[in-house]
Structures are given as C-alpha cells and as structure tokens.
Design an enzyme around this catalytic site. Structure first.
Site, PDB file in Angstrom:
ATOM      1  N   LYS A 101       0.866  -1.184   0.000  1.00 52.93           N
ATOM      2  CA  LYS A 101       0.000   0.000   0.000  1.00 52.93           C
ATOM      3  C   LYS A 101       0.896   1.225   0.000  1.00 52.93           C
ATOM      4  CE  LYS A 101      -4.512   0.900   0.468  1.00 52.93           C
ATOM      5  NZ  LYS A 101      -5.667   0.144  -0.007  1.00 52.93           N
ATOM      6  N   HIS A 204     -20.696   5.030  -3.474  1.00 55.75           N
ATOM      7  CA  HIS A 204     -20.402   4.229  -4.666  1.00 55.75           C
ATOM      8  C   HIS A 204     -20.822   2.761  -4.495  1.00 55.75           C
ATOM      9  CE1 HIS A 204     -17.859   7.678  -5.657  1.00 55.75           C
ATOM     10  NE2 HIS A 204     -18.074   7.304  -6.890  1.00 55.75           N
ATOM     11  N   VAL A 205     -20.314   2.097  -3.459  1.00 55.64           N
ATOM     12  CA  VAL A 205     -20.609   0.670  -3.293  1.00 55.64           C
ATOM     13  C   VAL A 205     -22.031   0.468  -2.782  1.00 55.64           C
ATOM     14  CG1 VAL A 205     -19.931  -1.484  -2.175  1.00 55.64           C
ATOM     15  CG2 VAL A 205     -18.175   0.173  -2.804  1.00 55.64           C
TER      16      VAL A 205
HETATM   17  P1  NAD Z   1     -18.114   6.465  -0.833  1.00 46.92           P
HETATM   18  O1  NAD Z   1     -17.372   7.592  -0.212  1.00 46.92           O
HETATM   19  O2  NAD Z   1     -18.545   6.571  -2.238  1.00 46.92           O
HETATM   20  O3  NAD Z   1     -19.417   6.106   0.032  1.00 46.92           O
HETATM   21  C1  NAD Z   1     -19.461   6.191   1.412  1.00 46.92           C
HETATM   22  C2  NAD Z   1     -20.813   6.771   1.758  1.00 46.92           C
HETATM   23  O4  NAD Z   1     -20.949   6.775   3.186  1.00 46.92           O
HETATM   24  C3  NAD Z   1     -20.995   8.215   1.303  1.00 46.92           C
HETATM   25  O5  NAD Z   1     -22.207   8.336   0.605  1.00 46.92           O
HETATM   26  C4  NAD Z   1     -21.019   9.014   2.617  1.00 46.92           C
HETATM   27  O6  NAD Z   1     -21.837  10.159   2.535  1.00 46.92           O
HETATM   28  C5  NAD Z   1     -21.568   7.984   3.568  1.00 46.92           C
HETATM   29  N1  NAD Z   1     -21.297   8.252   4.973  1.00 46.92           N
HETATM   30  C6  NAD Z   1     -20.229   8.869   5.539  1.00 46.92           C
HETATM   31  N2  NAD Z   1     -20.362   8.920   6.872  1.00 46.92           N
HETATM   32  C7  NAD Z   1     -21.524   8.309   7.158  1.00 46.92           C
HETATM   33  C8  NAD Z   1     -22.216   8.020   8.363  1.00 46.92           C
HETATM   34  N3  NAD Z   1     -21.742   8.390   9.559  1.00 46.92           N
HETATM   35  N4  NAD Z   1     -23.390   7.357   8.301  1.00 46.92           N
HETATM   36  C9  NAD Z   1     -23.905   6.967   7.109  1.00 46.92           C
HETATM   37  N5  NAD Z   1     -23.304   7.228   5.935  1.00 46.92           N
HETATM   38  C10 NAD Z   1     -22.125   7.879   5.957  1.00 46.92           C
HETATM   39  O7  NAD Z   1     -17.176   5.184  -0.615  1.00 46.92           O
HETATM   40  P2  NAD Z   1     -17.299   3.782  -1.337  1.00 46.92           P
HETATM   41  O8  NAD Z   1     -16.308   3.715  -2.441  1.00 46.92           O
HETATM   42  O9  NAD Z   1     -18.729   3.478  -1.597  1.00 46.92           O
HETATM   43  O10 NAD Z   1     -16.746   2.816  -0.176  1.00 46.92           O
HETATM   44  C11 NAD Z   1     -17.537   2.525   0.953  1.00 46.92           C
HETATM   45  C12 NAD Z   1     -16.732   1.678   1.931  1.00 46.92           C
HETATM   46  O11 NAD Z   1     -16.320   0.474   1.282  1.00 46.92           O
HETATM   47  C13 NAD Z   1     -15.434   2.344   2.422  1.00 46.92           C
HETATM   48  O12 NAD Z   1     -15.178   1.924   3.738  1.00 46.92           O
HETATM   49  C14 NAD Z   1     -14.369   1.768   1.492  1.00 46.92           C
HETATM   50  O13 NAD Z   1     -13.091   1.777   2.095  1.00 46.92           O
HETATM   51  C15 NAD Z   1     -14.886   0.358   1.316  1.00 46.92           C
HETATM   52  N6  NAD Z   1     -14.435  -0.275   0.087  1.00 46.92           N
HETATM   53  C16 NAD Z   1     -14.743   0.271  -1.116  1.00 46.92           C
HETATM   54  C17 NAD Z   1     -14.327  -0.354  -2.288  1.00 46.92           C
HETATM   55  C18 NAD Z   1     -14.678   0.211  -3.640  1.00 46.92           C
HETATM   56  O14 NAD Z   1     -14.573  -0.510  -4.633  1.00 46.92           O
HETATM   57  N7  NAD Z   1     -15.111   1.468  -3.724  1.00 46.92           N
HETATM   58  C19 NAD Z   1     -13.588  -1.557  -2.234  1.00 46.92           C
HETATM   59  C20 NAD Z   1     -13.309  -2.114  -0.969  1.00 46.92           C
HETATM   60  C21 NAD Z   1     -13.734  -1.461   0.178  1.00 46.92           C
END
Ligand code: NAD
Length: 370
Positions: A101, A204-205
C-alpha cells in the site's frame, strides 16, 4: 484531518506497546512488514510511503491513498496496517500478488499536480515491480494516468479494451455474493426475496449494492449523511430512509456497513437488531475482539477484507488485461470462501474474523517470497 479506515482506538489503546514505540523497527516487526520505502521529493513537495507486507510472484499490489495526516508517524502506521490488510485480502482471494500500500501525505496545496504524481510514479518505478499501485481514497483515475507516464506498475488507469475503471460495482457484486453465502449459512435460504437489508452509507458501493438487492426483491432501509444519496435510493429502490444514528437499531435480516471503518464497537453492537453483518466498509471492527462479541450475540459476521475483495480482484484483472467474464467468475468465488470461513469458525468455535485472518495467514506464509 481525515483518516478513514484507521482504527485509532486500537492504535492508541493497544495493550501491546509496539504501537506506542518510538522505534520504527519495532513497529515494522510488530506489523510484520517486509520493507518500508520513504520518498521526499523536494521539488514537488511529495512525501510518500510505500509499505510492502508480503510478496508473491515478485509483486505486491494495493492502492495509493492521498489524504491529510496529523503526523508522519500516523501516515507510516496507516501504510503498514493497510498493506497488511492487502496481504490478507489478496491471500483470501487466492491472487498471485502480495500485500502493499502507498500513502501520500496530502499537502495543503498541490502546486503542480502533474509534476507531483509524476514524482510518485518515478518512486514506484524505482521499486522495480515489487509494488504495483492503484486508486484509493484521495486519488483519481486521472492521477493513475499521470503515474502511468512514469511507470507500468499501475492499475486503475483510464479504461480501455472494454474494461471498467471504477471498482465499486465489482465490490458491490462481491458483497452480494457474500450476503448470499450468509443467508445460505444462517437462514438456509438460496434466495433473498422479501429479506430486509439495512445499508449504512449509499455512496459508490452502497448504491450499487442497493440496486442489486432491489432487483432480487429485497426490502431496503438506508442511511447516509448525504441527503441526495438517500433520496436516490428512495426514488429508485423504494428504500425506507432513517437517520445515521438510527440505522444500527433497525430490525432487519442483514446490516450492511458501506460507509466507514470502526463502526462495530461496544456502543453499536448491543444496538444491532440483525442476524447478519455483511458490508463493504474496511476495518469494520473497531477492535478485533468485537468479532467475539458479535458471535456471542449470535450475529454472523462476514469478515470485511474477504467480502469486499471484489474491487481488488477487478484491479488485478485490469492490470493483467483480463476480461469482465473472468473477473465475475473470480468474484463469485467469494460465496465459497465465505462458507469455508463460517464452517471452520463453527467447527473451531472461533469468531469469523479470526478464522479469516488465519486462512489468509496460512496462505500468505505458504506462498510468500522475499
Ligand atoms: P463512498 O465515499 O462513495 O461512500 C461512502 C458513503 O458513506 C458516502 O455516501 C457518505 O456520505 C456515507 N457516509 C459517511 N459517513 C456516514 C455516516 N456516519 N453514516 C452513514 N453514511 C455515511 O465510498 P465507497 O467507495 O462506496 O466505499 C464505501 C466503503 O467500502 C469504504 O469503507 C471503502 O473503504 C470500502 N471499500 C470500497 C471499495 C470500492 O470498490 N469502492 C472496495 C473495498 C472497500
């Protein structure tokens, strides 16, 4: 200050004094990191760290995070912890890569973005393939394109040859497979129809997961700090919307954390009204011991680094220029891996998070190269 996914509680309160140690080599030994590389490019102001936790087939792979840190020490710890997580994730997916990383300590202002990321690309190139970088928090696909002008050791560049750039739909597909495995194991059901899933965070996810679940007849409740995101889910998936503090207590079959790390702790776990916890967020357990707390409450926990590995599988496939069908087949394997973890956890009477780490360690140790 933004430090996502970093379980500070664990770091600051760890009984093991290694986290508090001022000695860098004590920290490196404690984290089991193979090598740690530090770069300060005075011309561009780049301050970057690459942590390589394990090596397979000569390479480690993991994203480049570019966020603010309160200290260099916090950035180094973050890089090491994340590289260890990548080793586990890669091992549990049976991928031919080790865990690495990179962390860039984000300056207040990046004067010349092109020069900044080019300098990072040269740093990655100097490691001669021991580390392959990719997109992570605070970096964009366009940043990867700049990095790619200086090194070939980069994934997640602008899509070409019909490949997808954004890992989120792939991560969501993997989480769906993990949820299906949880439902099979815990509820003995092959379908998800009429089950109720509470999603924390529909970015996103979370959004893509909501879409997949909605298509399978699942009832959804969502919470997000961003109103536009919850509105989209209400409009498109007929989701019920609750406040961010209310989501834990929602009576449901599956609670899916898809927002932040460290959300499963002594305050939130007693609130849970679910049979299963399965979501995409990294480092969901504030401390590893909360895995046992979930087990005692008879809540089946899908270990985060195993269920959210779809994005890594996609990044690796993208780097190797493999096609989407192959990626989907590899992601579908998350279902089998989850059942293996759950079965072994019950057989050995251990929390699922512990078993997942054991499986990953066994695989890392048996395949690691120096
Ligand atoms: P993102 O930033 O697009 O989505 C996160 C969402 O959570 C946002 O909409 C944000 O407004 C919301 N949020 C923030 N604080 C909050 C709270 N207290 N209560 C409720 N909602 C809240 O991120 P993402 O890419 O969707 O990733 C989400 C999680 O999955 C992260 O922890 C990331 O590390 C993990 N992850 C993502 C991927 C990927 O492919 N994007 C892969 C592995 C792990």
């Amino acid at each position: 200050m933004v430090i996502s996914d970093l379980n500070y509680e664990e770091i600051t309160n760890a009984p093991n004094s290694a986290y508090q140690s001022e000695d860098l080599f004590t920290l490196i030994e404690f984290m089991g990191v193979k090598d740690l590389h530090i770069k300060h490019d005075q011309e561009t102001g780049l301050k970057a760290i690459v942590s390589i936790h394990s090596i397979k087939s000569g390479s480690s792979l993991g994203g480049c995070r570019c966020i603010e840190y309160p200290s260099t020490r916090a950035a180094i710890i973050d890089a090491m912890r994340l590289s260890r997580g990548m080793s586990y994730k890669s091992a549990i997916c049976n991928l031919a890569y080790g865990g690495g990383k990179s962390v860039i300590i984000k300056p207040k202002v990046i004067e010349d973005k092109e020069a900044f990321f080019k300098a990072f690309g040269r740093f990655v190139q100097q490691l001669n393939g021991r580390y392959i970088t990719a997109k992570d928090s605070g970096t964009l696909v366009s940043d990867m394109d700049i990095i790619a002008t200086e090194t070939n050791y980069v994934a997640c560049t602008t899509p070409h040859d019909n490949q997808e750039g954004d890992p989120s739909p792939f991560t969501a597909h993997g989480v769906l497979k993990g949820i299906e495995a949880c439902v099979k194991y815990k509820l003995n059901r092959d379908d998800l129809e009429n089950l109720h899933v509470a999603i924390q965070g529909v970015g996103h996810v979370g959004y893509h997961l909501g879409k997949l679940l909605h298509e399978r007849g699942v009832k959804l409740t969502v919470a997000d700090i961003n109103e536009a995101s919850t509105k989209r889910c209400r409009d498109e998936f007929n989701a019920n919307v609750v406040g961010v503090d209310e989501i834990y207590a929602v009576e449901c079959d599956i609670f899916a954390p898809c927002a932040l790390g460290a959300i499963l702790n002594e305050h939130t776990i007693p609130e849970l009204n679910t049979k299963i916890v399965a979501g995409s967020a990294n480092n969901q357990l504030a401390l590893e011991r909360y895995g046992l707390m979930l087990r005692k409450q008879e809540i089946l926990y899908a270990p985060d680094f195993a269920i959210n590995s779809g994005g890594l599988i996609q990044a690796v496939a993208f780097y190797r220029k493999e096609n989407v069908e192959k990626i989907m087949m590899d992601i579908d394997f998350i279902y089998d891996r989850m059942l293996e973890i759950f079965t072994r956890a019950d057989k050995e009477d251990l929390p699922t998070n512990k078993v997942a780490i054991e499986i990953a360690k066994e695989y890392t140790l048996s395949h690691d190269e120096s």
